[in-house]
Design an enzyme around this catalytic site. Structure first.
Site, PDB file in Angstrom:
ATOM      1  N   ASN A 209       0.854  -1.199   0.000  1.00 22.05           N
ATOM      2  CA  ASN A 209       0.000   0.000   0.000  1.00 22.05           C
ATOM      3  C   ASN A 209       0.885   1.242   0.000  1.00 22.05           C
ATOM      4  O   ASN A 209       2.100   1.139  -0.031  1.00 22.05           O
ATOM      5  CB  ASN A 209      -0.949  -0.032   1.203  1.00 22.05           C
ATOM      6  CG  ASN A 209      -0.173  -0.142   2.507  1.00 22.05           C
ATOM      7  OD1 ASN A 209       0.604   0.734   2.846  1.00 22.05           O
ATOM      8  ND2 ASN A 209      -0.363  -1.238   3.228  1.00 22.05           N
ATOM      9  N   ASP A 278      -4.279  -6.584   5.282  1.00 23.00           N
ATOM     10  CA  ASP A 278      -5.234  -7.475   5.933  1.00 23.00           C
ATOM     11  C   ASP A 278      -5.154  -8.888   5.365  1.00 23.00           C
ATOM     12  O   ASP A 278      -5.472  -9.850   6.046  1.00 23.00           O
ATOM     13  CB  ASP A 278      -6.656  -6.923   5.765  1.00 23.00           C
ATOM     14  CG  ASP A 278      -6.835  -5.641   6.559  1.00 23.00           C
ATOM     15  OD1 ASP A 278      -6.266  -5.561   7.666  1.00 23.00           O
ATOM     16  OD2 ASP A 278      -7.506  -4.709   6.075  1.00 23.00           O
ATOM     17  N   LYS A 288       8.780 -17.448 -10.501  1.00 24.09           N
ATOM     18  CA  LYS A 288       8.033 -16.325 -11.082  1.00 24.09           C
ATOM     19  C   LYS A 288       6.838 -16.866 -11.867  1.00 24.09           C
ATOM     20  O   LYS A 288       6.998 -17.785 -12.678  1.00 24.09           O
ATOM     21  CB  LYS A 288       8.962 -15.532 -12.005  1.00 24.09           C
ATOM     22  CG  LYS A 288       8.315 -14.305 -12.568  1.00 24.09           C
ATOM     23  CD  LYS A 288       9.238 -13.561 -13.509  1.00 24.09           C
ATOM     24  CE  LYS A 288       8.462 -12.474 -14.222  1.00 24.09           C
ATOM     25  NZ  LYS A 288       9.133 -11.991 -15.408  1.00 24.09           N
ATOM     26  N   PHE A 322      -4.367   2.986  14.785  1.00 21.78           N
ATOM     27  CA  PHE A 322      -4.612   3.985  13.746  1.00 21.78           C
ATOM     28  C   PHE A 322      -5.720   3.445  12.848  1.00 21.78           C
ATOM     29  O   PHE A 322      -5.828   2.240  12.655  1.00 21.78           O
ATOM     30  CB  PHE A 322      -3.350   4.240  12.913  1.00 21.78           C
ATOM     31  CG  PHE A 322      -2.492   5.321  13.487  1.00 21.78           C
ATOM     32  CD1 PHE A 322      -1.750   5.093  14.636  1.00 21.78           C
ATOM     33  CD2 PHE A 322      -2.436   6.583  12.891  1.00 21.78           C
ATOM     34  CE1 PHE A 322      -0.970   6.094  15.189  1.00 21.78           C
ATOM     35  CE2 PHE A 322      -1.654   7.592  13.435  1.00 21.78           C
ATOM     36  CZ  PHE A 322      -0.922   7.348  14.580  1.00 21.78           C
ATOM     37  N   LYS A 336     -13.485  -0.275  16.011  1.00 26.73           N
ATOM     38  CA  LYS A 336     -12.136  -0.857  16.146  1.00 26.73           C
ATOM     39  C   LYS A 336     -11.613  -0.707  17.569  1.00 26.73           C
ATOM     40  O   LYS A 336     -10.948  -1.594  18.088  1.00 26.73           O
ATOM     41  CB  LYS A 336     -11.159  -0.182  15.177  1.00 26.73           C
ATOM     42  CG  LYS A 336     -11.314  -0.726  13.780  1.00 26.73           C
ATOM     43  CD  LYS A 336     -10.467   0.014  12.781  1.00 26.73           C
ATOM     44  CE  LYS A 336     -11.038  -0.268  11.400  1.00 26.73           C
ATOM     45  NZ  LYS A 336     -10.426   0.507  10.354  1.00 26.73           N
ATOM     46  N   LYS A 340     -10.682  -4.201  19.230  1.00 24.86           N
ATOM     47  CA  LYS A 340      -9.259  -4.473  19.457  1.00 24.86           C
ATOM     48  C   LYS A 340      -8.815  -4.121  20.881  1.00 24.86           C
ATOM     49  O   LYS A 340      -7.646  -4.188  21.201  1.00 24.86           O
ATOM     50  CB  LYS A 340      -8.421  -3.726  18.413  1.00 24.86           C
ATOM     51  CG  LYS A 340      -8.835  -4.086  16.962  1.00 24.86           C
ATOM     52  CD  LYS A 340      -7.861  -3.600  15.916  1.00 24.86           C
ATOM     53  CE  LYS A 340      -8.418  -3.846  14.521  1.00 24.86           C
ATOM     54  NZ  LYS A 340      -7.409  -3.831  13.477  1.00 24.86           N
TER      55      LYS A 340
HETATM   56  O1  C5P Z   1      -8.889  -2.887  11.094  1.00 24.86           O
HETATM   57  P1  C5P Z   1      -7.908  -1.943  10.532  1.00 24.86           P
HETATM   58  O2  C5P Z   1      -6.885  -2.636   9.656  1.00 24.86           O
HETATM   59  O3  C5P Z   1      -8.464  -0.743   9.856  1.00 24.86           O
HETATM   60  O4  C5P Z   1      -7.157  -1.394  11.826  1.00 24.86           O
HETATM   61  C1  C5P Z   1      -6.083  -0.530  11.747  1.00 24.86           C
HETATM   62  C2  C5P Z   1      -5.216  -0.696  12.963  1.00 24.86           C
HETATM   63  O5  C5P Z   1      -4.958  -2.073  13.205  1.00 24.86           O
HETATM   64  C3  C5P Z   1      -3.855  -0.081  12.748  1.00 24.86           C
HETATM   65  O6  C5P Z   1      -3.413   0.401  14.000  1.00 24.86           O
HETATM   66  C4  C5P Z   1      -3.022  -1.238  12.255  1.00 24.86           C
HETATM   67  O7  C5P Z   1      -1.664  -1.074  12.530  1.00 24.86           O
HETATM   68  C5  C5P Z   1      -3.602  -2.406  12.989  1.00 24.86           C
HETATM   69  N1  C5P Z   1      -3.570  -3.674  12.250  1.00 24.86           N
HETATM   70  C6  C5P Z   1      -2.812  -4.726  12.707  1.00 24.86           C
HETATM   71  N2  C5P Z   1      -2.793  -5.932  12.045  1.00 24.86           N
HETATM   72  C7  C5P Z   1      -3.526  -6.096  10.928  1.00 24.86           C
HETATM   73  C8  C5P Z   1      -4.306  -5.037  10.453  1.00 24.86           C
HETATM   74  C9  C5P Z   1      -4.308  -3.851  11.130  1.00 24.86           C
HETATM   75  O8  C5P Z   1      -2.148  -4.573  13.731  1.00 24.86           O
HETATM   76  N3  C5P Z   1      -3.480  -7.250  10.307  1.00 24.86           N
END
Ligand code: C5P
Length: 397
Positions: A209, A278, A288, A322, A336, A340
């Site tokens: 990204n 994600d 490849k 974040f 979130k 979390k």
């Molecule tokens: O659910 P989302 O991806 O939007 O959440 C963002 C937050 O979760 C960020 O702080 C990111 O660093 C963390 N995150 C994580 N592991 C993932 C996805 C997101 O720690 N696989």
């Protein structure tokens, strides 16, 4: 006010040496003790008497060859200094410091000192942009030297471009920032994640990204400046490691997960500013992938949610997430915080001007677990970093 801080000012040979006189005067007016060390060529531009009169101290120069005296002098100034500022710094002195050459009073003092170091380069544009000079600057930055960038304009040599020494006022402000930062995170450990992750498809391609790591690096830098022990776990990023920060480079979300899990135990505050993918390709081809039909379907598999895992065993840690959204910012961010188990989340809308990945600014809303929202206006990421750390400290209390 610098109230009796010891500032060693190194002056190199360049026309900007005259601006170092003004800098000396400014620092003195703010109650700093200023010791000036001039290189041999600096003395061709300004006399030591000027600096002596402004600093009210003996000036160390290379003009007189009295090795015994300098031997003592450079060690005592190296020990006494709270900060060593080199302004103007020539390509020559930057090159010497980056390569461990200590052959005059200034370079020996810098090398013998554990004080903060701030370098204000001043030189011709082509020289400043020279690959070797830039490499040397990069290396010194990685070693914790602070730099204040030269400005652009008409240079003394007549060329127009980057290379003008930063103004004395700006240098003074930077010294203040470096010297007078409140050590309110002394004794605390802060774990910060930053940057994107790379999820390999095959040995050549990956999914990633637009994250650059700027926000996380700014937080790590500020936390270290405020006295914390800082672990920075970073996905691929070109940014220099901030002064005093322990950096762990990772590639994928799984790498990041493993590294964070190893480091989390000692952390008092964990700030997850990384843009973690994600999903990752369910299978990584060891060769490849060759071009074949009109369509190629890549099956994705969910990555571990690092933050959610941390939230399960939160203990007394302050946990900060974040969220970057393109719609329903508040609702999504609130969900979130709950899912979390966070203390608060820093949420931004990718479409707001001044917010988002690559820039130096951000516009965010800080959403607390109690539901309250603080709207933070457009700020530099470094300023926002301090606000986030202030809030983390208030949660700890
Ligand atoms: O659910 P989302 O991806 O939007 O959440 C963002 C937050 O979760 C960020 O702080 C990111 O660093 C963390 N995150 C994580 N592991 C993932 C996805 C997101 O720690 N696989």
């Amino acid at each position: 006010m610098f109230s009796n801080k010891n500032i060693v000012l190194g002056v190199c040979g360049g026309i900007a040496a005259y601006k170092a006189c003004e800098l000396t005067s400014r620092l003195k007016k703010q109650s700093a003790n200023v010791d000036v060390i001039m290189t041999k060529s600096a003395a061709e531009f300004v006399t030591s008497l000027t600096f002596q009169s402004l600093s009210l101290n003996q000036v160390v120069t290379d003009m007189f060859d009295k090795p015994k005296y300098w031997e003592i002098e450079h060690i005592s100034l190296a020990k006494k200094a709270d900060i060593i500022v080199i302004a103007p710094a020539t390509a020559n002195v930057i090159g010497k410091l980056a390569n461990g050459i200590a052959d005059d009073a200034l370079t020996t003092t810098v090398m013998a000192s554990k004080a903060l170091k701030l370098i204000a380069p001043a030189m011709n544009t082509n020289m400043y942009e020279n690959v070797i000079v830039q490499k040397n600057i990069e290396l010194l930055k990685q070693l914790g030297y602070h730099f204040i960038e030269p400005g652009e304009g008409r240079l003394a040599c007549g060329d127009i471009g980057k290379g003008k020494m930063a103004e004395p006022e700006a240098i003074e402000a930077r010294i203040k920032e470096l010297l007078l930062t409140n050590q309110d995170l002394q004794g605390k450990t802060v774990l910060v994640t930053a940057g994107p992750t790379r999820e390999a498809i095959d040995p050549v391609r990956f999914i990633t990204n637009h994250s650059t790591g700027k926000m996380g690096f700014a937080i790590a830098e500020k936390a270290a400046a405020r006295g914390a022990k800082v672990y920075l776990v970073s996905g691929p990023s070109n940014l220099a490691t901030p002064h005093g920060v322990d950096r762990f480079d990772v590639e994928s979300a799984v790498n990041m997960y493993e590294t964070v899990m190893k480091l989390k135990e000692n952390a008092d505050i964990i700030i997850k500013s990384a843009a973690v993918a994600d999903y990752r390709p369910a299978e990584q081809s060891s060769e490849k992938i060759k071009k074949s039909g009109d369509e190629l379907i890549i099956k994705l598999q969910k990555n571990p949610d690092i933050l959610q895992e941390l939230g399960k065993n939160k203990g007394n840690k302050v946990l900060i997430g974040f969220a970057m959204e393109t719609q329903n910012l508040i609702e999504n961010a609130r969900a979130k915080v709950a899912r979390k188990n966070l203390d608060f989340i820093v949420a931004n809308d990718l479409r707001t001007e001044g917010a988002g990945f690559a820039g130096d600014t951000n516009v965010v809303k800080i959403i607390d677990k109690d539901g309250s929202i603080v709207e933070v206006p457009l700020l530099r990421k470094s300023e926002l970093a301090d606000i986030i750390l202030d809030k983390a400290i208030s949660v700890m209390k």
